[in-house]
Design an enzyme around this catalytic site. Structure first.
Site, mmCIF file in Angstrom:
data_model
loop_
_atom_site.group_PDB
_atom_site.id
_atom_site.type_symbol
_atom_site.label_atom_id
_atom_site.label_comp_id
_atom_site.label_asym_id
_atom_site.label_seq_id
_atom_site.Cartn_x
_atom_site.Cartn_y
_atom_site.Cartn_z
ATOM 1 N N HIS A 106 0.839 -1.195 0.000
ATOM 2 C CA HIS A 106 0.000 0.000 0.000
ATOM 3 C C HIS A 106 0.875 1.246 0.000
ATOM 4 O O HIS A 106 1.969 1.248 0.549
ATOM 5 C CB HIS A 106 -0.994 0.023 1.162
ATOM 6 N N HIS A 108 0.722 5.223 0.994
ATOM 7 C CA HIS A 108 0.024 6.288 1.714
ATOM 8 C C HIS A 108 0.136 7.560 0.879
ATOM 9 O O HIS A 108 1.235 7.929 0.459
ATOM 10 C CB HIS A 108 0.687 6.546 3.074
#
Length: 144
Positions: A106, A108
Site C-alpha cells: 500500500h 500512503h
C-alpha cells in the site's frame, strides 16, 4: 523475514478487497482500490492498494507497482485540490524492519498544508462522520 515470505490472504486489506471489512472507498477499478486511512495523519490521508496479491514492493509485479503509482499520482492531485493542500507526502513501507504493519502493498497519499505537522502514525481513530465527508470530497475531486 525475507523477501520470499508468503502473502497472507487474511491480511486486513485482502479482507477489504473481498468485501469482508468496510472501508471508506474513494476509487476502484479492476487493478487498484483507494480508501481512506481510518487513523489519518492529515485530512484526506488515503491508501492505494493493488488488487493483485502482493506483500510489498519486494514481491509485486513491476507492472502492478507502476499502476499503483499511477493511481497514487491521481489521488495526490485530487487530494491537493480537495483539501487545499500545499504539498503531498507519499509513503510505502516494506517488511517489519521497514515499518510495514499491514502486509499487503500500500502507498500512503497524504495531503499536506504548510506549517501543519502530521499526526503520529496510528495515533488516533478518526470520527466516522468526518471520514465520510473526507471520502466524498476526495471522490468528487477524483471524478472532476
Amino acid at each position: 523475514m525475507s523477501a520470499t515470505t508468503a502473502y497472507d490472504t487474511n491480511n486486513v486489506f485482502a479482507k477489504i478487497l473481498r468485501g469482508e471489512l468496510p472501508a471508506h472507498k474513494v476509487y476502484e477499478d479492476d487493478r487498484a482500490l483507494v480508501f481512506l486511512d481510518i487513523m489519518p495523519r492529515a485530512p484526506g490521508h488515503a491508501l492505494v492498494i493493488p488488487k493483485a496479491p502482493a506483500r510489498n514492493i519486494l514481491d509485486i509485479e513491476p507492472d502492478d507497482l507502476a499502476y499503483v503509482h499511477q493511481i497514487a499520482q491521481k489521488v495526490a492531485k485530487a487530494g491537493m485540490s480537495a483539501f487545499g493542500a500545499d504539498g503531498v507526502t507519499l509513503q510505502q513501507f516494506s517488511e517489519e524492519a521497514g515499518g510495514q504493519v499491514v502486509f499487503h502493498l500500500h502507498v500512503h497519499v497524504i495531503p499536506r498544508v504548510a506549517g501543519v505537522a502530521m499526526k503520529p502514525p496510528a495515533s488516533e481513530m478518526e470520527n466516522g462522520d468526518i471520514l465520510v465527508s473526507h471520502a466524498a470530497k476526495l471522490k468528487a475531486a477524483l471524478e472532476a
